[in-house]
Enzyme design. Structure first.
Site, PDB file in Angstrom:
ATOM      1  N   ASP A  50      73.907 -61.932  15.635  1.00 47.89           N
ATOM      2  CA  ASP A  50      72.906 -61.752  14.581  1.00 47.89           C
ATOM      3  C   ASP A  50      72.517 -60.279  14.425  1.00 47.89           C
ATOM      4  O   ASP A  50      72.268 -59.574  15.402  1.00 47.89           O
ATOM      5  CB  ASP A  50      71.667 -62.576  14.925  1.00 47.89           C
ATOM      6  CG  ASP A  50      70.707 -62.720  13.758  1.00 47.89           C
ATOM      7  OD1 ASP A  50      70.102 -61.704  13.351  1.00 47.89           O
ATOM      8  OD2 ASP A  50      70.558 -63.849  13.258  1.00 47.89           O
TER       9      ASP A  50
ATOM     10  N   SER B 206      70.960 -61.652   8.356  1.00 45.49           N
ATOM     11  CA  SER B 206      70.854 -63.090   8.540  1.00 45.49           C
ATOM     12  C   SER B 206      70.551 -63.775   7.206  1.00 45.49           C
ATOM     13  O   SER B 206      71.317 -63.658   6.266  1.00 45.49           O
ATOM     14  CB  SER B 206      69.790 -63.390   9.606  1.00 45.49           C
ATOM     15  OG  SER B 206      69.854 -64.721  10.033  1.00 45.49           O
TER      16      SER B 206
END
Length: 343
Positions: A194, A47
């Site tokens: 993610d 991320s």
């Protein structure tokens, strides 16, 4: 074209994700690059950690540490400009502040509507920023550091690692794709979310593929979260935080156990045992800086707030350099067994 690699002791870094809190890692990297005492070997990120890693790789593959610092500043500067002014909070921003009401309302809508309903055109301001700033072809061709960008296959939960050869804007966006806010990122016909669900970040690639025996963990998630949550909203937030950090904690517990098992009689030690014994871990934590922040501040991409986080990261890195930096290449500066093993 040849990348400018620089000198110094080899060091690999594991960079956690955490939304806007990744600006703390920006500060850490900025201070390390400024000091110039280490040569980055591998960068593993998830991320926001992946964004930071790509910014450093872009700079190092061109002009060296100075360009890496400039790229980090440019990236976070653009992120800081992306928040609509009506959602911004004027300074001073207290450490115990939550996000502004307008942003809180926008985030609350995600509890009832999916991104396929709220954002049917799949607009993501991050795409324009990273496509404008990062030369992925240059990174793939001449980056002096190995990259490991973590994403999660949305239909299986399997970890997907994007390395230098297949790094792209989509790979970075996949690593940062929060499924309540963005549609799944499609790569080669496969959906990704993610990377925090599978690794935040992945540490084993730094051990397996990199030459450096030293790994610096830059942790944004706290090891302890305070009082037990009581409200439905707080419980949901805590569950999300625990879920995003669970894979990392399991991996680090495994490393600690394997190092403990490798510390047996020399006669029994093979190549793996020797490699495990040689691995040295180091740690920079953001806990003291982030302790008073509301969890929702991870979504606060407000320029002055990001600059404050950068400064906190710089100071943490400077303290670590002064107190622990000299141990890199010689011995571990953190006992991962004491930190990650529950017994």
């Amino acid at each position: 074209m040849r990348a400018r690699e620089g000198g110094g002791t080899a060091l690999s870094l594991a960079l956690q994700g955490g939304g806007a809190h990744g600006a703390f890692t920006w500060g850490v990297l900025d201070a390390l690059l400024e000091a110039g005492v280490f040569r980055f070997d591998g960068l593993s990120g998830t991320s926001a950690g992946a964004m930071n890693a790509a910014a450093v790789a872009h700079g190092l593959s061109g002009g060296g540490p100075d360009e890496a610092r400039e790229t980090l500043a440019a990236f976070w500067g653009k992120v800081g400009e992306s928040l609509p002014q009506e959602m911004a909070r004027p300074l001073p921003l207290r450490a115990d502040s939550a996000v502004p009401p307008a942003m809180a309302m926008a985030l609350r809508l995600t509890q009832w509507f999916s991104p396929y309903q709220l954002n049917p055109l799949d607009y993501n301001p991050l795409r324009g920023i990273i496509e404008a700033l990062f030369d992925f072809e240059r990174i793939r061709r001449v980056s002096p550091v190995q990259l490991f960008v973590a994403a999660t296959h949305a239909n299986s939960g399997q970890l997907k690692l994007f390395r230098n050869a297949d790094l792209s804007a989509d790979a970075l966006l996949a690593s940062a794709c929060l499924p309540t806010l963005q549609q799944a990122v499609m790569i080669d016909g496969e959906p990704y979310w993610d990377g925090g669900f599978a690794a935040n970040p992945a540490v084993f690639p730094l051990f397996k593929f990199c030459r450096s025996d030293d790994i610096l963990l830059v942790m944004l998630a706290p090891m302890a979260h305070g009082d037990t949550p009581r409200t439905a909203e707080d419980i949901q937030r805590r569950a999300t935080l625990l879920g995003f950090n669970s894979a990392f904690l399991r991996e680090m517990r495994l490393f600690a156990l394997l190092q403990e098992m490798a510390d047996g009689p020399a006669l029994w030690r093979g190549r793996l045992e020797r490699r495990l014994r040689a691995a040295r871990f180091h740690l920079i934590e953001a806990h003291e800086s982030l302790a008073g922040l509301d969890a929702s501040s991870r979504a606060l991409t407000y320029g002055p707030f990001l600059a404050w986080l950068r400064d906190q990261g710089r100071e943490a890195a400077k303290r670590w350099l002064a107190e622990r930096g000299g141990q890199v290449g010689r011995r571990a500066s953190v006992d991962i067994g004491r930190l990650f093993l529950p017994f």
